[in-house]
Scaffold this motif. Structure first.
Motif, mmCIF file in Angstrom:
data_model
loop_
_atom_site.group_PDB
_atom_site.id
_atom_site.type_symbol
_atom_site.label_atom_id
_atom_site.label_comp_id
_atom_site.label_asym_id
_atom_site.label_seq_id
_atom_site.Cartn_x
_atom_site.Cartn_y
_atom_site.Cartn_z
ATOM 1 N N GLN A 1 0.884 -1.079 -0.024
ATOM 2 C CA GLN A 1 0.135 -0.240 0.045
ATOM 3 C C GLN A 1 0.915 1.191 -0.145
ATOM 4 N N ALA A 2 0.609 2.319 -0.904
ATOM 5 C CA ALA A 2 1.229 3.405 -0.862
ATOM 6 C C ALA A 2 0.267 4.506 -0.743
ATOM 7 N N ARG A 3 0.841 5.538 0.221
ATOM 8 C CA ARG A 3 -0.124 6.508 0.569
ATOM 9 C C ARG A 3 0.580 8.062 -0.062
ATOM 10 N N TYR A 4 0.277 8.839 -0.562
ATOM 11 C CA TYR A 4 0.949 10.021 -1.197
ATOM 12 C C TYR A 4 0.387 11.099 -0.289
ATOM 13 N N LEU A 5 1.173 12.145 0.240
ATOM 14 C CA LEU A 5 0.778 13.207 0.985
ATOM 15 C C LEU A 5 1.614 14.288 0.196
ATOM 16 N N ALA A 6 1.501 15.665 0.691
ATOM 17 C CA ALA A 6 2.013 16.773 0.080
ATOM 18 C C ALA A 6 3.416 16.686 0.264
ATOM 19 N N ASP A 7 3.956 16.447 1.330
ATOM 20 C CA ASP A 7 5.605 16.403 1.562
ATOM 21 C C ASP A 7 6.246 15.063 1.373
ATOM 22 N N ALA A 8 5.544 14.109 1.409
ATOM 23 C CA ALA A 8 6.110 12.792 1.485
ATOM 24 C C ALA A 8 5.278 11.538 1.036
ATOM 25 N N TYR A 9 5.683 10.133 0.800
ATOM 26 C CA TYR A 9 4.968 9.445 0.444
ATOM 27 C C TYR A 9 5.246 8.128 1.461
ATOM 28 N N TYR A 10 4.363 7.488 1.751
ATOM 29 C CA TYR A 10 4.458 6.110 2.771
ATOM 30 C C TYR A 10 4.283 4.695 2.196
ATOM 31 N N ALA A 11 5.039 3.778 2.489
ATOM 32 C CA ALA A 11 4.888 2.430 1.663
ATOM 33 C C ALA A 11 4.704 1.479 2.864
ATOM 34 N N HIS A 12 3.630 0.939 2.998
ATOM 35 C CA HIS A 12 3.747 -0.407 3.781
ATOM 36 C C HIS A 12 3.942 -1.522 3.052
ATOM 37 N N MET A 13 4.982 -2.102 3.916
ATOM 38 C CA MET A 13 5.532 -3.197 3.056
ATOM 39 C C MET A 13 5.438 -4.779 3.784
ATOM 40 N N GLY A 14 4.405 -4.958 4.374
ATOM 41 C CA GLY A 14 3.963 -6.193 4.934
ATOM 42 C C GLY A 14 4.744 -6.634 6.140
ATOM 43 N N ASP A 15 4.422 -7.707 6.774
ATOM 44 C CA ASP A 15 4.677 -8.273 8.161
ATOM 45 C C ASP A 15 6.219 -8.764 7.871
ATOM 46 N N ARG A 16 6.598 -9.474 7.118
ATOM 47 C CA ARG A 16 8.031 -10.136 6.775
ATOM 48 C C ARG A 16 8.987 -9.039 6.698
ATOM 49 N N PHE A 17 8.785 -8.044 5.531
ATOM 50 C CA PHE A 17 9.477 -6.869 5.514
ATOM 51 C C PHE A 17 9.744 -6.085 7.049
ATOM 52 N N ALA A 18 8.532 -6.103 7.652
ATOM 53 C CA ALA A 18 8.609 -5.206 8.920
ATOM 54 C C ALA A 18 9.712 -5.944 10.077
ATOM 55 N N ALA A 19 9.631 -7.498 10.066
ATOM 56 C CA ALA A 19 10.388 -8.099 10.816
ATOM 57 C C ALA A 19 11.822 -7.747 10.411
ATOM 58 N N ARG A 20 12.251 -7.492 9.177
ATOM 59 C CA ARG A 20 13.747 -7.250 9.004
ATOM 60 C C ARG A 20 14.056 -5.673 9.166
ATOM 61 N N MET A 21 12.932 -4.733 9.095
ATOM 62 C CA MET A 21 13.130 -3.431 9.129
ATOM 63 C C MET A 21 12.762 -2.942 10.660
ATOM 64 N N GLY A 22 13.164 -3.781 11.984
ATOM 65 C CA GLY A 22 12.627 -3.143 13.138
ATOM 66 C C GLY A 22 11.476 -3.308 13.605
ATOM 67 N N GLY A 23 10.399 -3.917 12.843
ATOM 68 C CA GLY A 23 9.094 -4.053 13.220
ATOM 69 C C GLY A 23 8.193 -3.329 12.714
ATOM 70 N N ARG A 24 8.611 -1.959 11.999
ATOM 71 C CA ARG A 24 7.871 -1.047 11.612
ATOM 72 C C ARG A 24 7.286 -1.523 10.181
ATOM 73 N N HIS A 25 5.848 -1.195 9.751
ATOM 74 C CA HIS A 25 5.418 -1.816 8.678
ATOM 75 C C HIS A 25 5.414 -0.610 7.561
ATOM 76 N N TRP A 26 5.687 0.809 7.957
ATOM 77 C CA TRP A 26 5.731 1.900 7.009
ATOM 78 C C TRP A 26 6.860 2.350 6.841
ATOM 79 N N VAL A 27 7.306 2.734 5.623
ATOM 80 C CA VAL A 27 8.629 3.770 5.497
ATOM 81 C C VAL A 27 8.207 4.854 4.807
ATOM 82 N N LYS A 28 8.565 6.048 5.459
ATOM 83 C CA LYS A 28 8.440 7.267 4.834
ATOM 84 C C LYS A 28 9.510 8.000 3.896
ATOM 85 N N TYR A 29 9.018 8.415 2.938
ATOM 86 C CA TYR A 29 10.067 8.910 1.965
ATOM 87 C C TYR A 29 9.771 10.280 1.665
#
Length: 284
Positions: A117-145
């Motif tokens: 899932q990707a959410r686009y906002l005025a200053d950034a976008y956010y990507a929800h990468m799923g449970d397995r990815f979150a386990a590799r990335m410190g437990g957080r599901h969303w990545v902010k760009y």
């Protein structure tokens, strides 16, 4: 704990995948991919320009639409996107992105990510990468760009510019700068009558300096654009074919439900990681 290399690889892939799924990202195309022109299809440039100016205004004023897109980036990545975007006050939107093929998609699947899932906002976008990815990335599901932060990534195209160019009116603006702009004919598209316009655009002729700069940074010289406009002067479909030094890019997008409500919330801070933090060295 995860290595620095692992963090960098995962984050870079996420950036590439989300950017490629942008609904109407501008790109370059080889001129030999143009539809053939015949004397019967030729239409006086003035009448075509008037029609496209009307489409530009109507599409701009609609402020939002539902989008279905397919993007193919050479052998690297092919994806489908489905969601809504708004462009009334900056870019907003929510898209479901599904990886359908390519080497990047294979690597993402190895990480347990087949869609996001990707959410686009005025200053950034956010990507929800799923449970397995979150386990590799410190437990957080969303990545902010943050768009401003993405400028530091380099690599040719300005990622922030691309993310802000995901609206259907951008295709109309680009086509208006074509030296061989033409009306191809009347066709049925997505169950409705539509007029098909086509043209090849030389980057040097693009009148919008922001858009021209984006294409130049991507190494683009020419681009072909085909759009289908309905009787309400709104885009029904667009096809852009691109070529950079590395690959050919083809994107097809279908637009519907103009004026649809777009309500996008920022993901919870406790479940969000900034991509810059993912690039920092971690202890082994």
């Amino acid at each position: 704990m995860k290595s620095t290399k692992g963090r960098r690889t995962a984050c870079s892939l996420a950036v590439a995948a989300v950017l490629a799924a942008a609904a109407a990202c501008t790109s370059s195309a080889p001129s030999d991919d143009r539809p053939a022109r015949s004397s019967r299809e030729a239409t006086p440039a003035t009448s075509v320009t008037v029609a496209l100016r009307a489409a530009e205004r109507s599409t701009e004023e609609a402020r939002s639409a539902r989008v279905r897109s397919v993007t193919v980036m050479g052998t690297q990545l092919s994806i489908k996107g489905d969601g809504v975007i708004g462009w009334g006050d900056g870019l907003t939107g929510a898209m479901t992105i599904t990886y359908t093929g390519g080497t990047v998609a294979d690597t993402m699947r190895d990480m347990g990510v087949t869609s996001m899932q990707a959410r686009y906002l005025a200053d950034a976008y956010y990507a929800h990468m799923g449970d397995r990815f979150a386990a590799r990335m410190g437990g957080r599901h969303w990545v902010k760009y943050a768009y401003e932060d993405l400028k530091a990534l380099g690599g040719g195209a300005n990622f922030a510019d691309q993310m802000r160019s995901t609206t259907p009116d951008q295709s109309v603006k680009l086509l208006l700068d074509s030296a061989d702009l033409r009306k191809v004919g009347e066709e049925k598209m997505d169950g409705q009558s539509a007029t098909h316009y086509s043209g090849t655009v030389a980057v040097a002729d693009v009148s919008d300096p922001e858009l021209r700069g984006q294409l130049e940074r991507a190494g683009v010289t020419t681009e072909t654009v085909d759009i289908w406009v309905n009787d309400k002067n709104l885009l029904v479909k667009k096809v852009e074919k691109s070529r950079t030094a590395a690959e050919q890019i083809t994107q097809t997008a279908h637009y519907s439900d103009y004026g649809v409500k777009v309500s996008v919330e920022k993901p919870p801070a406790a479940d969000t990681e900034d991509f810059k933090a993912l690039l920092k060295p971690s202890a082994s």
